[in-house]
Motif scaffolding. Structure first.
Motif, short mmCIF file in Angstrom:
data_model
loop_
_atom_site.label_atom_id
_atom_site.label_comp_id
_atom_site.label_asym_id
_atom_site.label_seq_id
_atom_site.Cartn_x
_atom_site.Cartn_y
_atom_site.Cartn_z
N GLN A 98 0.83 -1.21 0.00
CA GLN A 98 0.00 0.00 0.00
C GLN A 98 0.86 1.25 0.00
N GLY A 99 0.65 2.10 -0.98
CA GLY A 99 1.34 3.39 -1.01
C GLY A 99 2.84 3.28 -1.00
N LEU A 100 3.35 2.23 -1.65
CA LEU A 100 4.79 1.98 -1.58
C LEU A 100 5.57 2.96 -2.46
N ARG A 101 6.53 3.62 -1.81
CA ARG A 101 7.42 4.55 -2.50
C ARG A 101 8.86 4.21 -2.17
N LYS A 102 9.72 4.40 -3.15
CA LYS A 102 11.15 4.21 -2.91
C LYS A 102 11.93 5.22 -3.74
N ALA A 103 12.78 5.97 -3.07
CA ALA A 103 13.66 6.91 -3.76
C ALA A 103 15.10 6.55 -3.43
N PHE A 104 15.95 6.67 -4.43
CA PHE A 104 17.40 6.61 -4.20
C PHE A 104 17.89 8.03 -4.38
N GLY A 105 18.14 8.74 -3.28
CA GLY A 105 18.50 10.15 -3.39
C GLY A 105 17.35 10.91 -4.06
N GLU A 106 17.67 11.59 -5.14
CA GLU A 106 16.67 12.38 -5.86
C GLU A 106 15.80 11.52 -6.78
N LEU A 107 16.28 10.31 -7.06
CA LEU A 107 15.61 9.47 -8.05
C LEU A 107 14.44 8.70 -7.42
N GLU A 108 13.23 9.04 -7.84
CA GLU A 108 12.04 8.35 -7.35
C GLU A 108 11.78 7.13 -8.22
N VAL A 109 12.03 5.97 -7.68
CA VAL A 109 11.94 4.74 -8.48
C VAL A 109 10.56 4.09 -8.37
N LEU A 110 9.98 4.10 -7.16
CA LEU A 110 8.61 3.64 -6.96
C LEU A 110 7.81 4.85 -6.48
N ARG A 111 6.72 5.16 -7.20
CA ARG A 111 6.03 6.42 -6.94
C ARG A 111 4.57 6.18 -6.53
N GLY A 112 4.41 5.24 -5.57
CA GLY A 112 3.06 4.96 -5.08
C GLY A 112 2.50 3.72 -5.73
N ILE A 113 2.82 2.57 -5.13
CA ILE A 113 2.39 1.28 -5.68
C ILE A 113 1.39 0.65 -4.72
N ASP A 114 0.24 0.25 -5.25
CA ASP A 114 -0.78 -0.46 -4.46
C ASP A 114 -1.17 -1.71 -5.22
N PHE A 115 -0.98 -2.85 -4.59
CA PHE A 115 -1.54 -4.07 -5.16
C PHE A 115 -1.39 -5.19 -4.15
N LEU A 167 10.21 -5.86 -5.90
CA LEU A 167 10.44 -7.16 -5.27
C LEU A 167 11.35 -7.02 -4.06
N ARG A 168 12.40 -6.20 -4.21
CA ARG A 168 13.37 -6.06 -3.13
C ARG A 168 12.77 -5.33 -1.93
N CYS A 169 11.76 -4.48 -2.16
CA CYS A 169 11.07 -3.84 -1.04
C CYS A 169 10.17 -4.82 -0.31
N VAL A 170 9.67 -5.86 -1.01
CA VAL A 170 8.77 -6.82 -0.37
C VAL A 170 9.50 -7.61 0.72
N ASN A 171 10.76 -7.95 0.49
CA ASN A 171 11.48 -8.66 1.56
C ASN A 171 12.53 -7.78 2.24
N LEU A 172 12.35 -6.46 2.06
CA LEU A 172 13.18 -5.47 2.74
C LEU A 172 14.68 -5.56 2.42
N LEU A 173 15.00 -6.11 1.24
CA LEU A 173 16.37 -5.95 0.76
C LEU A 173 16.61 -4.47 0.46
N GLU A 174 15.53 -3.75 0.12
CA GLU A 174 15.55 -2.29 0.07
C GLU A 174 14.54 -1.79 1.08
N GLU A 175 14.89 -0.72 1.78
CA GLU A 175 13.95 -0.15 2.72
C GLU A 175 13.04 0.84 2.01
N PRO A 176 11.73 0.62 2.05
CA PRO A 176 10.83 1.56 1.38
C PRO A 176 10.94 2.96 1.97
N SER A 177 10.75 3.99 1.13
CA SER A 177 10.74 5.37 1.63
C SER A 177 9.40 5.68 2.28
N ALA A 178 8.33 5.02 1.83
CA ALA A 178 7.00 5.20 2.40
C ALA A 178 6.14 4.01 2.00
#
Ligand code: ADP
Ligand code: MG
Length: 239
Positions: A4-21, A43-54
């Motif tokens: 829900q509302g998944l966002r991920k940024a690497f610095g200035e780069l917004e890679v995930l901009r609000g994912i719901d499914f 996928l990497r945010c689902v198992n926290l290999l990357e920490e979601p920004s939101a």
């Protein structure tokens, strides 16, 4: 699995901009989309290999993004299969399957080997238990990697382009193993460019572009009759 509302940024780069499914238990969802659209990051945010920004990620009833969650416990119930097989080169196929069972799940040697042999059989590699990765084809190595993930009794399997690094003649065996898993009722989230697999096996297809879900639906809807121009452009390139 629920995002829900998944966002991920690497610095200035917004890679995930609000994912719901979400992916229901036993469901197979394929994620398709151009290179750089954020599929691996999702996928990497689902198992926290990357920490979601939101946003929130829940797997099998546990909120992964809860700061108090024991992430190692959650992660051991999520199987992940990558493009590169990531087997330990100095261990046999059997040992590749037993090591995490013994260290993480604390199974004894007999139990771990019993589970490992059952899973090697499941992927059609009973006769390769004592082979080292270098003695196996890419397709066989990937099937060992799948068997290794299955040996941890996952509640969810994540696949990130599992056949992209394989010679074309080896792709079919890996897809056949994945198809069998889907038929057994495994919950699967699969990033793939194999449109025939998506059409035949997926319950739902999600098309991502630029860090958002552009459209999702049944394979017939998304692959067969895409509603968005971006989806049509992508499919025209891969089909
Ligand atoms: P896909 O799997 O759809 O090809 P990715 O999720 O791998 O896309 O990457 C999406 C974008 O995020 C790309 O622009 C990529 O360069 C960038 N990216 C991915 N991981 C990182 C990282 N660790 N640091 C910085 N940028 C990253
Ligand atoms: Mg990727």
């Amino acid at each position: 699995m629920d995002v829900q509302g998944l966002r991920k940024a690497f610095g200035e780069l917004e890679v995930l901009r609000g994912i719901d499914f979400s992916v229901a238990r036993g469901e197979v969802v394929c994620v398709i989309g151009p290179s750089g659209s954020g599929k691996s990051t999702l996928l990497r945010c689902v198992n926290l290999l990357e920490e979601p920004s939101a946003g929130r990620v829940t797997v099998a009833g546990t909120e992964v993004t809860d700061p108090d969650v024991d992430i190692d416990r959650v992660r051991r119930r999520i199987g992940m299969v990558f493009q590169a097989f990531n087997l330990f080169p100095h261990l046999t196929a059997l040992e590749n399957l037993t090591i995490a069972q013994r260290r993480v799940l604390r199974r004894d040697r007999d139990e771990a080997e019993r589970v490992a042999r059952a899973n090697l059989e499941r992927v059609g590699l009973s006769d390769k238990a004592s082979a080292y990765p270098a003695q196996l084809s890419g397709g066989q190595q990937q099937r060992v990697a799948i068997a290794r993930a299955l040996s941890m009794d996952p509640e969810l399997m994540l696949f990130d382009e599992p056949t992209s690094a394989l010679d074309p003649e080896l792709v079919g065996d890996v897809l056949a193993v994945m198809r069998a898993l889907a038929q057994e009722g495994m919950t699967m989230l699969v990033v793939t460019h194999e449109m025939s697999f998506a059409r035949e096996v997926a319950d739902r297809v999600v098309f991502m572009d630029g860090g958002v879900i552009v459209e999702e639906g049944t394979p017939e809807q998304v692959v067969g009759a895409p509603q968005h121009e971006r989806t049509r452009t992508f499919l025209a390139r891969v089909l």
